[in-house]
Design an enzyme around this catalytic site. Structure first.
Site, mmCIF file in Angstrom:
data_model
loop_
_atom_site.group_PDB
_atom_site.id
_atom_site.type_symbol
_atom_site.label_atom_id
_atom_site.label_comp_id
_atom_site.label_asym_id
_atom_site.label_seq_id
_atom_site.Cartn_x
_atom_site.Cartn_y
_atom_site.Cartn_z
ATOM 1 N N TRP A 115 0.807 -1.225 0.000
ATOM 2 C CA TRP A 115 0.000 0.000 0.000
ATOM 3 C C TRP A 115 0.837 1.270 0.000
ATOM 4 C CZ3 TRP A 115 -4.279 -0.683 -2.118
ATOM 5 C CH2 TRP A 115 -4.985 -1.882 -1.938
ATOM 6 N N ASP A 148 -0.919 6.560 6.724
ATOM 7 C CA ASP A 148 -2.082 5.744 6.381
ATOM 8 C C ASP A 148 -2.272 4.744 7.518
ATOM 9 O OD1 ASP A 148 -3.895 3.886 5.417
ATOM 10 O OD2 ASP A 148 -2.734 3.341 3.641
ATOM 11 N N LYS A 200 -12.045 -1.704 8.187
ATOM 12 C CA LYS A 200 -11.260 -2.739 8.846
ATOM 13 C C LYS A 200 -11.507 -2.776 10.355
ATOM 14 C CE LYS A 200 -7.879 -2.187 5.172
ATOM 15 N NZ LYS A 200 -7.966 -3.437 4.419
#
Length: 368
Positions: free
Chosen positions: A105, A174, A198
Site C-alpha cells: 500500500w 495511512d 477494517k
C-alpha cells in the site's frame, strides 16, 4: 454453510463488524428513530444525519484524544483516494515528498503521488517486503512537503513499532488497518487517514485527521471532494457523503468506547496476535511467518504452512478444512500467497482460540 453466528471471519477488509452493532443496525434499518424511513433514505442535511456526523467526529476526537488544532473530516474514495488526496493537498508546499515504502500500500501511494510531484524514497524499495530498514540508514529531504508512511501494511503484515522521526517535516500516515487498535500521540502527525472498513466500520467512509496549519494550500487540480480545506469548511457535507457507512461507523466507534476504548483494544490486540504468533513459533517450522520479528503486524498475520517456503497443496487443504469449520477469508493476498489471519477489533480472543485449535489439529494430521 452453518448459521451466520458460527462463522469466523478473518477477512482483511471489508472485515468483521461487532455483532451487537449489526443487530442494532438491523433493528433500525426500516425505520430510523421511529421516523418510518431508513437512514439510507434520509437527506444528508437532515437533523438526524447532522447528529450522526457530529457524533462520529466527536467520538473520534475523544477516543484518540485529538487536539483542538486538528480537523476531523469524512470523505469517500477509500485508501486509494486518500493517496491522491494527500498529494494534492500537501505537495504544493515544496513540490516534493518523502515516502517510506514498506509494502504494497505504501508502494501504491508513492506511485500515485508521483503524478503530482517529486517522490523521494527514503530507502530503496525491498524486493520482498517483510522488514523496515533502521532509521539511521534513511535518506531524508529536509525540504520535503511531508513524510509519508503506512503504519500497517495489510497485505504484507508489516507494522511500524514506532513513530518515525522527521525533524520537523510533517508526518502523514495511512492507518487504514490499525487505527483504533493502539494509543498514539496525534500531535506528532500532520495528517492521519484511513478507510473505515477494517476496524471502525463498513466500506465507503474515510476518516481524515488533519492539522489546521496544513490546510489552505491545495493544488488547483485537486477535486473539491478531495480538498481537505473545502470539506472541513463544509463540515464533511460538501456533497452527499456515504451516509449509511458513516452511520454504522458511528455505532462501531461507540462500541469501542463502551468496550474500554482504544486502551482495551490495544490490550486485546496484543493478546490475540501474541497467541497466534506463539502458535506459529512453537510449531517446529510447520507454520512460519516471513516477516522480521521487530516489525510483525499485530493486525494482519501472514504465514506459510508446511515449511518456510510454504507447501501450496497443504495450504489449499488448510483453507478447505478451515471453511468446513466456518472459518472464512484466511487466504493470503493474491500477490503474497499463503495464509493471512486478520485480527481486527471485532475479532475476539475466542475466535483466535478456535483458529489456534484448528491449526494444532491440522499440524498433527499433516506433519511429516
Amino acid at each position: 454453510m452453518g448459521s451466520s453466528q458460527s462463522a469466523l471471519n478473518f477477512g482483511a477488509g471489508p472485515a468483521k463488524l461487532p455483532r451487537e452493532v449489526l443487530q442494532e443496525v438491523q433493528g433500525e434499518l426500516l425505520s430510523y428513530q421511529n421516523s418510518g424511513m431508513s437512514l439510507m433514505e434520509m437527506s444528508h442535511r437532515s437533523k438526524e444525519y447532522a447528529a450522526i456526523n457530529k457524533s462520529t467526529q466527536d467520538t473520534i476526537r475523544e477516543l484518540l484524544n485529538v487536539p483542538d488544532n486538528y480537523k476531523i473530516i469524512l470523505i469517500q474514495g477509500g485508501g486509494m483516494g486518500g493517496f491522491a488526496a494527500v498529494a494534492m493537498n500537501f505537495l504544493n508546499r515544496t513540490g516534493t515528498a518523502d515516502y517510506a515504502v514498506t509494502g504494497t500500500w505504501s508502494g501504491k501511494a508513492a506511485k500515485e503521488a508521483e503524478k503530482y510531484g517529486t517522490v523521494n524514497l527514503v530507502f530503496p524499495k525491498a524486493d520482498k517486503p517483510g522488514s523496515i530498514p533502521d532509521q539511521s540508514t534513511w535518506t531524508l529531504n529536509p525540504n520535503a512537503s511531508y513524510f509519508y508512511y503506512c503504519d500497517n501494511e495489510t497485505v504484507d503484515g508489516v507494522e511500524f513499532p514506532y513513530i518515525p522521526e522527521t525533524n520537523g517535516v510533517p508526518l502523514v500516515v495511512d492507518m487504514s488497518s490499525n487505527i483504533m487498535t493502539r494509543k498514539f500521540d496525534v500531535s506528532k502527525f500532520g495528517c492521519i487517514f484511513g478507510g473505515a472498513q477494517k476496524n471502525i466500520g463498513p466500506a465507503g467512509a474515510v476518516v481524515v485527521i488533519v492539522r489546521e496549519d496544513l490546510l489552505g494550500n491545495p493544488m488547483k487540480i485537486c477535486p473539491s471532494v478531495f480538498n481537505f480545506t473545502q470539506v472541513a469548511k463544509e463540515n464533511s457535507v460538501l456533497n452527499t457523503p456515504a451516509t449509511f457507512s458513516v452511520y454504522v461507523t458511528e455505532k462501531v466507534l461507540r462500541w469501542i468506547k463502551l468496550n474500554g476504548g482504544v486502551e482495551n483494544m490495544e490490550k486485546q490486540s496484543a493478546l490475540k496476535s501474541g497467541f497466534l504468533y506463539d502458535t506459529i513459533k512453537n510449531s517446529n517450522n510447520f507454520y512460519s511467518c516471513p516477516i522480521d520479528e521487530n516489525c510483525r503486524s499485530r493486525i494482519n498475520i501472514p504465514f506459510r504452512v508446511g515449511g518456510p517456503q510454504g507447501n501450496e497443496d497443504l495450504e489449499a487443504k488448510f483453507l478447505e478444512e478451515a471453511e468446513k469449520r466456518f472459518m472464512y477469508q484466511l487466504k493470503g493476498h493474491r500477490s503474497v500467497g499463503g495464509i493471512r489471519a486478520s485480527l481486527y477489533n471485532a475479532t475476539t480472543y475466542d475466535d483466535v482460540k478456535l483458529l489456534v485449535k484448528f491449526m494444532k489439529e491440522f499440524q498433527e494430521l499433516h506433519q511429516s
